[in-house]
Enzyme design. Structure first.
Site, PDB file in Angstrom:
ATOM      1  N   ILE A   1       0.836  -1.196   0.000  1.00  0.00           N
ATOM      2  CA  ILE A   1       0.000   0.000   0.000  1.00  0.00           C
ATOM      3  C   ILE A   1       0.875   1.251   0.000  1.00  0.00           C
ATOM      4  O   ILE A   1       1.787   1.371   0.817  1.00  0.00           O
ATOM      5  CB  ILE A   1      -0.905   0.015   1.260  1.00  0.00           C
ATOM      6  CG1 ILE A   1      -1.708  -1.293   1.355  1.00  0.00           C
ATOM      7  CG2 ILE A   1      -1.835   1.227   1.241  1.00  0.00           C
ATOM      8  CD1 ILE A   1      -2.239  -1.588   2.736  1.00  0.00           C
ATOM      9  N   CYS A   2       0.584   2.167  -0.904  1.00  0.00           N
ATOM     10  CA  CYS A   2       1.293   3.443  -0.943  1.00  0.00           C
ATOM     11  C   CYS A   2       0.463   4.457  -0.162  1.00  0.00           C
ATOM     12  O   CYS A   2      -0.552   4.953  -0.655  1.00  0.00           O
ATOM     13  CB  CYS A   2       1.487   3.891  -2.389  1.00  0.00           C
ATOM     14  SG  CYS A   2       2.437   5.411  -2.500  1.00  0.00           S
ATOM     15  N   LEU A   3       0.880   4.712   1.077  1.00  0.00           N
ATOM     16  CA  LEU A   3       0.143   5.612   1.966  1.00  0.00           C
ATOM     17  C   LEU A   3       1.150   6.238   2.927  1.00  0.00           C
ATOM     18  O   LEU A   3       1.926   5.521   3.563  1.00  0.00           O
ATOM     19  CB  LEU A   3      -0.925   4.808   2.730  1.00  0.00           C
ATOM     20  CG  LEU A   3      -1.899   5.559   3.602  1.00  0.00           C
ATOM     21  CD1 LEU A   3      -2.735   6.547   2.789  1.00  0.00           C
ATOM     22  CD2 LEU A   3      -2.821   4.591   4.329  1.00  0.00           C
TER      23      LEU A   3
END
Length: 152
Positions: free
Chosen positions: A84-86
């Site tokens: 996840i890109c967060l």
């Protein structure tokens, strides 16, 4: 020791007062957790149940947990390995993780990201441009994946 007591506290809070549409539990050891996020209403993930793996590092809460989707999801900010890109999942200077955040906050942020992707910081460039320039096709693909992989 601090990590263990904090995790126990967080898990008991997640059990008694979970955020809407989110469940989280221990998977054997204290530092290996599983979570489920229900796809939000009026999103292409509606009615889907998405499983996540949460690995809590030794240095938690000074280091963020590693969270990834176990259920495949069609999303510009989540890759085929479930990463996840967060920002809140990364340490500063690039990330926004702070020890005051907790697993409940992270899962709520991921749920929000599912409802509102950030196509300007993609992990999946092709899905991101589809989201930006052909939203109908993106919604169709995301719904299909949800039915195929996250349907009950």
């Amino acid at each position: 020791m601090q990590r263990a007591s904090r995790l126990k506290r967080e898990l008991s809070l997640l059990a008694t007062e979970p955020p809407p549409g989110i469940t989280c539990w221990q998977n054997g050891q204290l530092d290996d957790l599983r979570a489920q996020i229900l796809g939000g209403a009026d999103t292409p993930y509606e009615k889907g149940i998405f499983n996540l793996e949460i690995i809590v590092p030794e240095r938690y809460p000074f280091e963020p947990p590693k969270i990834r989707f176990l259920t495949p999801i069609y999303h510009p900010n989540i890759d085929s390995a479930g990463r996840i890109c967060l920002d809140v999942l990364k340490l500063p200077p690039k990330g926004a993780w702070r020890p005051s955040l907790n697993i409940s906050t992270l899962l709520t942020s991921i749920q929000l990201l599912m409802a509102e992707p950030n196509p300007d910081d993609p992990l999946m460039a092709d899905i991101s441009s589809e989201y930006k320039y052909n939203k109908q096709l993106f919604l169709l693909n995301a719904r299909e994946w949800t039915e195929k992989y996250a349907g009950q």
